[in-house]
Design an enzyme around this catalytic site. Structure first.
Site, mmCIF file in Angstrom:
data_model
loop_
_atom_site.group_PDB
_atom_site.id
_atom_site.type_symbol
_atom_site.label_atom_id
_atom_site.label_comp_id
_atom_site.label_asym_id
_atom_site.label_seq_id
_atom_site.Cartn_x
_atom_site.Cartn_y
_atom_site.Cartn_z
ATOM 1 N N HIS A 27 0.528 -19.090 1.725
ATOM 2 C CA HIS A 27 0.858 -17.787 1.260
ATOM 3 C C HIS A 27 -0.091 -16.648 2.308
ATOM 4 C CE1 HIS A 27 1.536 -14.366 -1.790
ATOM 5 N NE2 HIS A 27 1.472 -13.837 -0.671
ATOM 6 N N HIS A 29 0.461 -13.746 5.365
ATOM 7 C CA HIS A 29 1.400 -12.769 6.042
ATOM 8 C C HIS A 29 1.016 -12.644 7.422
ATOM 9 C CE1 HIS A 29 3.572 -11.419 2.418
ATOM 10 N NE2 HIS A 29 2.661 -11.748 1.836
ATOM 11 N N ASP A 31 1.659 -10.421 9.596
ATOM 12 C CA ASP A 31 1.243 -9.014 10.334
ATOM 13 C C ASP A 31 -0.038 -8.444 9.635
ATOM 14 O OD1 ASP A 31 2.665 -8.953 7.865
ATOM 15 O OD2 ASP A 31 3.501 -7.219 8.044
ATOM 16 N N GLY A 184 6.944 -6.831 -0.752
ATOM 17 C CA GLY A 184 6.931 -5.434 -0.938
ATOM 18 C C GLY A 184 6.721 -4.971 -2.046
ATOM 19 N N HIS A 211 7.755 -13.021 -4.117
ATOM 20 C CA HIS A 211 6.418 -12.278 -4.697
ATOM 21 C C HIS A 211 6.997 -11.925 -6.081
ATOM 22 C CE1 HIS A 211 4.939 -12.250 -0.703
ATOM 23 N NE2 HIS A 211 3.958 -11.702 -1.202
ATOM 24 N N GLU A 214 2.899 -9.406 -9.763
ATOM 25 C CA GLU A 214 1.818 -9.056 -9.113
ATOM 26 C C GLU A 214 1.803 -7.500 -9.580
ATOM 27 O OE1 GLU A 214 1.791 -8.548 -4.982
ATOM 28 O OE2 GLU A 214 -0.448 -8.487 -4.821
ATOM 29 N N ASP A 292 -3.334 -14.538 1.584
ATOM 30 C CA ASP A 292 -2.260 -13.366 1.714
ATOM 31 C C ASP A 292 -2.292 -12.570 3.052
ATOM 32 O OD1 ASP A 292 -0.254 -12.195 0.426
ATOM 33 O OD2 ASP A 292 -1.590 -10.680 -0.690
HETATM 34 ZN ZN LIG Z 1 1.891 -11.924 -0.190
#
Ligand SMILES: [Zn+2]
Length: 358
Positions: A27, A29, A31, A184, A211, A214, A292
């Site tokens: 997991h 990202h 960016d 998102g 996702h 959360e 993350d």
């Molecule tokens: Zn994430």
């Protein structure tokens, strides 16, 4: 103390061992993982104005300690995204992520990104996916990684655009792309608004994750599992708000890909010692640990493992079990994951015998 003694000491200490043990990250990202030096170089090369001075760039990309919410956390992606609008930029940063991950002995990696966030300067979804795939294949080859790319749909984007992402990525399945996710701001944008894209992806053969649980409650996890049919959940921290959901997650072998420090930053949990990863692990639900975002959360998989060791008493064998789980639930080819698991287990045995012999 000689250099050799220093080395022995650091191998014996748990943080040293964690850093050396072979790991997997499911997991992460793309960016959120840019090197700050790469951001400034890409901005210079492509003449992209940055909203802060060079010396303020790091602070602008790293989530502050007093981060208030998931929405504020997501603001940290604005600058990295502004320099990721050309194929060469995407290709470069995924290659660098492979290098950074391997430096802490991550051997299995599934970087994820949202193609629809990279089309501002005219890049097509297909071009964005092709660029990331090229960078991944080069990085995986040069740094000895297995895994693959997960494409993210975005909750706040129009459902038809997310469907286009699923369609555009289909030809890359088996050629670098392995999974499909939705990311998102969760609370205002339920997954059920994007059923077309998620169902299309599932039927096309992507490994499915979302996702959930959360920024919104357990019902969001339930929708992802029962309606969409995902096998993995990103975070899922709030799953235990619905006690009826827990046996379902355990019996179906659904994995929660958790990111402890990020969950504290987004206020999904109040502090590390209140993080539910220990609860889910003890309950028998599959869990894994990831960053993350390495840059935004200023972390690594090793640091996340050290955090849960310190705050929640995860011991080395349990941390290794999280790694084995990651290899079991990963989306890349099963035979390849099993071969890697055996190699990593042998490496782990060697590390352990180093401890008992010293
Ligand atoms: Zn994430």
């Amino acid at each position: 103390m000689t250099a050799l003694e220093t080395q022995t000491w650091s191998v014996q200490s748990l943080p040293g061992l964690i850093n050396r043990m072979p790991k997997a990250e499911l997991h992460v990202h793309l960016d959120g993982c840019l090197r700050v030096s790469t951001i400034s170089q890409l901005a210079r090369d492509h003449d992209i104005p940055l909203p802060v001075r060079e010396e303020e760039l790091e602070d602008a990309c790293v989530v502050p300690e007093e981060c208030r919410s998931l929405a504020q956390y997501l603001e940290r992606f604005v600058i990295p995204l502004s320099v990721l609008q050309q194929p060469e930029a995407l290709e470069r940063v995924v290659y660098e992520l492979c290098e950074d991950a391997r430096r802490e002995n991550v051997r299995y990696l599934e970087p994820r990104f949202a193609p629809s966030l990279h089309t501002r300067a005219g890049m097509s979804l297909t071009d964005a996916i092709a660029a990331v795939t090229r960078g991944w294949q080069a990085g995986a080859r040069d740094f000895g990684l297995e895994g693959g790319i997960i494409l993210c749909a975005m909750r706040h984007r129009p459902p038809e655009q997310n469907l286009e992402v699923a369609r555009a990525g289909e030809r890359f399945l088996g050629h670098g792309v392995v999974g499909f996710d939705i990311a998102g701001d969760e609370a205002p944008f339920p997954i059920l608004e994007h059923l077309d894209a998620m169902q299309y992806a599932r039927e096309a053969g992507y490994g499915m994750t979302a996702h959930a649980g959360e920024g919104a409650g357990a019902e969001s996890v339930r929708d992802a599992v029962e309606v969409v049919g995902v096998s993995r959940i990103g975070h899922g921290t709030r799953s235990r708000e619905d006690p009826g959901l827990l046996p379902l997650l355990r019996e179906r072998g659904i994995c929660l890909d958790m990111c402890p420090y990020s969950n504290v930053q987004t206020k999904s949990v109040s502090c590390l010692s209140a993080h539910p990863i220990r609860f889910y692990y003890d309950y028998g639900i599959r869990v894994t640990v990831s960053t993350d975002s390495r840059t935004c959360s200023d972390t690594t998989v090793s640091r996340e493992m050290i955090r849960i060791h310190e705050a929640l008493d995860f011991q080395l064998d349990e941390l290794w079990q999280l790694t084995v789980t990651a290899l079991e639930v990963g989306f890349a080819d099963a035979a390849c994951r099993e071969t890697l698991r055996q190699e990593m287990a042998a490496e782990m045995r060697e590390l352990r015998s180093g401890i008992s012999n010293s």
